[in-house]
Design an enzyme around this catalytic site. Structure first.
Site, PDB file in Angstrom:
ATOM      1  N   ARG A 148     -46.491  53.634 -20.234  1.00  0.00           N
ATOM      2  CA  ARG A 148     -46.259  55.074 -20.205  1.00  0.00           C
ATOM      3  C   ARG A 148     -47.308  55.689 -19.292  1.00  0.00           C
ATOM      4  O   ARG A 148     -48.347  55.102 -19.040  1.00  0.00           O
ATOM      5  CB  ARG A 148     -46.381  55.652 -21.612  1.00  0.00           C
ATOM      6  CG  ARG A 148     -45.360  55.086 -22.593  1.00  0.00           C
ATOM      7  CD  ARG A 148     -45.314  55.921 -23.852  1.00  0.00           C
ATOM      8  NE  ARG A 148     -44.455  55.324 -24.863  1.00  0.00           N
ATOM      9  CZ  ARG A 148     -43.137  55.519 -24.936  1.00  0.00           C
ATOM     10  NH1 ARG A 148     -42.528  56.285 -24.060  1.00  0.00           N
ATOM     11  NH2 ARG A 148     -42.435  54.946 -25.890  1.00  0.00           N
ATOM     12  N   THR A 175     -32.402  54.003 -23.629  1.00  0.00           N
ATOM     13  CA  THR A 175     -32.902  54.675 -24.809  1.00  0.00           C
ATOM     14  C   THR A 175     -32.253  54.044 -26.011  1.00  0.00           C
ATOM     15  O   THR A 175     -31.044  54.038 -26.136  1.00  0.00           O
ATOM     16  CB  THR A 175     -32.586  56.181 -24.832  1.00  0.00           C
ATOM     17  OG1 THR A 175     -32.493  56.594 -26.190  1.00  0.00           O
ATOM     18  CG2 THR A 175     -31.297  56.500 -24.151  1.00  0.00           C
ATOM     19  N   ASP A 194     -32.402  55.123 -28.865  1.00  0.00           N
ATOM     20  CA  ASP A 194     -31.933  56.192 -29.746  1.00  0.00           C
ATOM     21  C   ASP A 194     -30.557  56.731 -29.374  1.00  0.00           C
ATOM     22  O   ASP A 194     -30.004  57.549 -30.096  1.00  0.00           O
ATOM     23  CB  ASP A 194     -32.900  57.391 -29.703  1.00  0.00           C
ATOM     24  CG  ASP A 194     -34.278  57.035 -30.206  1.00  0.00           C
ATOM     25  OD1 ASP A 194     -34.432  55.946 -30.776  1.00  0.00           O
ATOM     26  OD2 ASP A 194     -35.192  57.846 -30.012  1.00  0.00           O
ATOM     27  N   ARG A 250     -36.254  59.844 -32.576  1.00  0.00           N
ATOM     28  CA  ARG A 250     -37.241  60.923 -32.530  1.00  0.00           C
ATOM     29  C   ARG A 250     -36.558  62.276 -32.624  1.00  0.00           C
ATOM     30  O   ARG A 250     -36.971  63.142 -33.370  1.00  0.00           O
ATOM     31  CB  ARG A 250     -37.995  60.873 -31.197  1.00  0.00           C
ATOM     32  CG  ARG A 250     -39.083  59.852 -31.179  1.00  0.00           C
ATOM     33  CD  ARG A 250     -39.622  59.655 -29.764  1.00  0.00           C
ATOM     34  NE  ARG A 250     -40.860  58.903 -29.867  1.00  0.00           N
ATOM     35  CZ  ARG A 250     -42.066  59.452 -29.843  1.00  0.00           C
ATOM     36  NH1 ARG A 250     -42.201  60.745 -29.680  1.00  0.00           N
ATOM     37  NH2 ARG A 250     -43.129  58.707 -29.963  1.00  0.00           N
ATOM     38  N   MET A 264     -39.791  46.008 -34.916  1.00  0.00           N
ATOM     39  CA  MET A 264     -39.057  44.729 -34.900  1.00  0.00           C
ATOM     40  C   MET A 264     -37.723  44.893 -34.193  1.00  0.00           C
ATOM     41  O   MET A 264     -37.302  44.037 -33.428  1.00  0.00           O
ATOM     42  CB  MET A 264     -38.811  44.248 -36.327  1.00  0.00           C
ATOM     43  CG  MET A 264     -40.069  43.784 -37.003  1.00  0.00           C
ATOM     44  SD  MET A 264     -39.722  43.283 -38.669  1.00  0.00           S
ATOM     45  CE  MET A 264     -38.601  41.928 -38.372  1.00  0.00           C
ATOM     46  N   ILE A 265     -37.074  46.024 -34.457  1.00  0.00           N
ATOM     47  CA  ILE A 265     -35.750  46.253 -33.872  1.00  0.00           C
ATOM     48  C   ILE A 265     -35.844  46.388 -32.354  1.00  0.00           C
ATOM     49  O   ILE A 265     -35.034  45.846 -31.611  1.00  0.00           O
ATOM     50  CB  ILE A 265     -35.109  47.508 -34.498  1.00  0.00           C
ATOM     51  CG1 ILE A 265     -34.762  47.249 -35.965  1.00  0.00           C
ATOM     52  CG2 ILE A 265     -33.865  47.926 -33.724  1.00  0.00           C
ATOM     53  CD1 ILE A 265     -34.214  48.444 -36.719  1.00  0.00           C
TER      54      ILE A 265
HETATM   55  P1  ATP Z   1     -38.714  56.188 -24.125  1.00  0.00           P
HETATM   56  O1  ATP Z   1     -39.224  57.556 -24.479  1.00  0.00           O
HETATM   57  O2  ATP Z   1     -37.299  55.957 -24.478  1.00  0.00           O
HETATM   58  O3  ATP Z   1     -39.586  55.085 -24.554  1.00  0.00           O
HETATM   59  P2  ATP Z   1     -39.218  57.152 -21.483  1.00  0.00           P
HETATM   60  O4  ATP Z   1     -38.757  56.724 -20.147  1.00  0.00           O
HETATM   61  O5  ATP Z   1     -38.846  58.541 -21.878  1.00  0.00           O
HETATM   62  O6  ATP Z   1     -38.710  56.085 -22.517  1.00  0.00           O
HETATM   63  P3  ATP Z   1     -41.982  57.881 -21.153  1.00  0.00           P
HETATM   64  O7  ATP Z   1     -43.192  57.142 -21.596  1.00  0.00           O
HETATM   65  O8  ATP Z   1     -41.774  59.278 -21.586  1.00  0.00           O
HETATM   66  O9  ATP Z   1     -40.774  56.959 -21.598  1.00  0.00           O
HETATM   67  O10 ATP Z   1     -41.929  57.904 -19.563  1.00  0.00           O
HETATM   68  C1  ATP Z   1     -41.918  56.709 -18.809  1.00  0.00           C
HETATM   69  C2  ATP Z   1     -42.528  56.928 -17.466  1.00  0.00           C
HETATM   70  O11 ATP Z   1     -41.973  58.060 -16.821  1.00  0.00           O
HETATM   71  C3  ATP Z   1     -44.027  57.155 -17.550  1.00  0.00           C
HETATM   72  O12 ATP Z   1     -44.641  56.297 -16.614  1.00  0.00           O
HETATM   73  C4  ATP Z   1     -44.218  58.612 -17.208  1.00  0.00           C
HETATM   74  O13 ATP Z   1     -45.405  58.827 -16.478  1.00  0.00           O
HETATM   75  C5  ATP Z   1     -43.001  58.936 -16.365  1.00  0.00           C
HETATM   76  N1  ATP Z   1     -42.594  60.328 -16.577  1.00  0.00           N
HETATM   77  C6  ATP Z   1     -42.298  60.907 -17.756  1.00  0.00           C
HETATM   78  N2  ATP Z   1     -41.948  62.192 -17.597  1.00  0.00           N
HETATM   79  C7  ATP Z   1     -42.039  62.449 -16.271  1.00  0.00           C
HETATM   80  C8  ATP Z   1     -41.836  63.612 -15.445  1.00  0.00           C
HETATM   81  N3  ATP Z   1     -41.444  64.756 -15.968  1.00  0.00           N
HETATM   82  N4  ATP Z   1     -42.027  63.470 -14.117  1.00  0.00           N
HETATM   83  C9  ATP Z   1     -42.418  62.315 -13.577  1.00  0.00           C
HETATM   84  N5  ATP Z   1     -42.629  61.192 -14.296  1.00  0.00           N
HETATM   85  C10 ATP Z   1     -42.459  61.249 -15.613  1.00  0.00           C
HETATM   86 MG    MG Z   2     -38.723  59.463 -23.769  1.00  0.00          MG
END
Ligand code: ATP
Ligand code: MG
Length: 485
Positions: free
Chosen positions: A168, A222, A224, A269, A380-381
């Protein structure tokens, strides 16, 4: 004249007064395409798959409507470009340099998508330069690129997680695009959730700003199932299936004790799809709590009263709670300020533990004997390999992504009403898919568990009003209803 309007996705044209409502303008620019027209013949025309299909290549004008059921005379809403192989492609096979990155949390099927991207590029389009970016977005500028081949990814779909690693945070658009440019990458495949797709959109905009000939293809992830527009996200099926095991265990625990309660926390979430489907599938669940449907604990019609009633009737019960449910209730009872993870997501407070204590306290004060077992299978899931149906879905998503990128499009790929489509990035990130508590599916759940709805008439009216206004797709600006000749 509708054709003069340059649109990111769709326009509506009324085909005839009063009968069928509105259909798509026939010159949509649905997802971004690289400036020049694709010129090379698609190498798939020499592939054995090609010869067996009546119409193998997808017509450029084919679209997939977001809404299937429309009321008489109402607008049909937004259409998206249909996914699939095009007659002509933008890149020649040996000039393609593709890279793949996975970001955000784990989800069953990540490895399958990686595998099928590598194998699809290699087997369908004879692409040999495919790289893996390690540990999410930051890997673009902080780690070595891995070389991926069909051999190196051969059995990764049998493992959970992502072989590329994920993270992240760390989205530095400029540095990422610098690296894409320096290394001559021209196809970027980005697998991840809502945050990741927002990041993909930023990368895409920077690439366009610099005038680079690079396709950006997002594969939404996702667990979710909360990504807007698409029917279902990969990994969801697997998650629901695996959740059954936790519910089964909770049921066994509950049945084996006097006044036994099994409590299972599932992912979700903001959207309770996993909890809802797992509950509907299991039939052992007496109460399902999701973020979309507010509930309360005490008093007439509250959760505690229902738990007491079920125990008196049945001597045991199973509760399923989505992780985002009841957050307002916990927040009220805690002074903890909002916490954020590295990507800026609000950290959730543990509803499962909180409920466990609340229920225990309640029965203690009533001097009623009971046992509660709390099971949290969420990590785990997330970590298991995808099941058969998700594996097939991941494969098709990867293939659709490849066909689109080869044709020069930039998009997020997804199933819309059962057809694969290319969706503009902003469309999937601007809203979140949620369980509609005014829809039939939630009503089906309530009738299967027999739980109270916890909603007042005012709550229900408000939810219906929100749906009513949310359901109206806006007309793109500058377009009134064109009556076709
Ligand atoms: P999940 O929430 O389902 O685990 P996600 O893709 O939403 O997956 P995040 O950790 O929120 O997971 O984001 C993943 C990547 O996307 C991170 O490296 C984060 O820096 C980048 N990111 C998130 N939001 C933005 C944004 N608004 N603009 C640019 N990059 C973003
Ligand atoms: Mg997310």
């Amino acid at each position: 004249n509708a054709s003069s309007v340059s649109l990111a996705d769709a326009a509506y044209v009324k085909i005839s007064e009063g009968d069928f409502g509105y259909v798509l303008d026939d010159v949509p620019h649905l997802v971004d395409h690289l400036p020049d027209a694709p010129t090379y013949p698609n190498p798939l025309q020499d592939h054995p798959a090609y010869s067996t299909v009546k119409q193998y290549f997808v017509n450029e004008d084919d679209t997939v409507p977001q809404k299937v059921v429309v009321q008489k005379s109402s607008r049909r809403g937004v259409h998206f470009r249909r996914a699939g192989p095009r007659q002509r492609v933008y890149f020649e096979s040996d000039e393609v340099k593709a890279c793949i990155v996975t970001c955000g949390g784990l989800c069953p099927g990540l490895n399958t998508v990686i595998r099928e991207l590598v194998c699809g590029l290699s087997h369908m389009y004879n692409v040999s330069k495919i790289y893996g970016i390690q540990n999410g977005y930051k890997g673009f500028y902080s780690s070595n690129y891995l070389t991926l081949t069909p051999k190196s990814v051969d059995d990764i779909h049998k493992r959970g997680g992502t072989v590329l690693g994920t993270s992240r945070g760390g989205h530095d658009t400029k540095k990422i695009v610098d690296n894409i440019q320096d290394r001559g990458i021209n196809q970027v495949y980005i697998i991840g959730g809502d945050g990741t797709q927002k990041g993909a959109y930023e990368i895409f905009k920077e690439i366009r700003k610099r005038g680079l000939k690079v396709s950006v293809a997002g594969v939404p992830k996702t667990i979710d199932n909360d990504i807007a527009i698409i029917d279902k996200s990969f990994g969801f099926d697997t998650a629901v299936e695996e959740a059954q095991r936790a519910i089964d265990s909770a049921h066994v625990e509950a049945c084996s004790a006097e006044n036994g309660i099994g409590l299972v926390k599932l992912m979700g979430r903001y959207s309770g799809f996993i909890a809802m489907y797992a509950t509907l599938a299991s039939r052992d669940v007496d109460c399902c709590l999701i973020p979309e449907s507010p509930f309360y604990m005490d008093g007439e019609g509250g959760l505690l009263q229902y738990v007491e009633k079920r125990l008196k009737e049945n001597k045991h019960m199973v509760i399923v709670v989505a992780e985002g449910a009841g957050q307002d209730l916990i927040a009220k009872s805690l002074s903890a300020s909002e916490q954020q993870d590295a990507s800026g997501n609000k950290l959730l407070l543990d509803i499962g533990l909180w409920l466990t204590h609340k229920i225990k306290d309640h029965f203690k004060s009533k001097k009623m004997e009971m046992t509660i077992k709390y099971i949290d299978p969420t990590y785990m899931i997330r970590a298991i390999p995808s099941n058969a149906s998700d594996n097939v879905y991941c494969t098709l998503l990867a293939h659709s992504a490849i066909h689109g990128a080869m044709a020069g499009y930039s998009f997020t790929v997804g199933n819309v009403n059962g057809r694969h489509a290319y969706i503009p990035f902003y469309r999937v990130t601007s809203t979140r898919n949620k369980v509609k508590i005014t829809d039939r599916m939630w009503a089906r759940l309530l009738s299967s568990t027999n739980q109270p709805s916890f909603l007042s008439q005012k709550d229900i009216d408000e939810a219906k009003e929100t749906d009513r206004t949310a359901n109206k797709p806006p007309l793109p600006s500058g377009l009134s209803h064109h009556v076709a000749n």
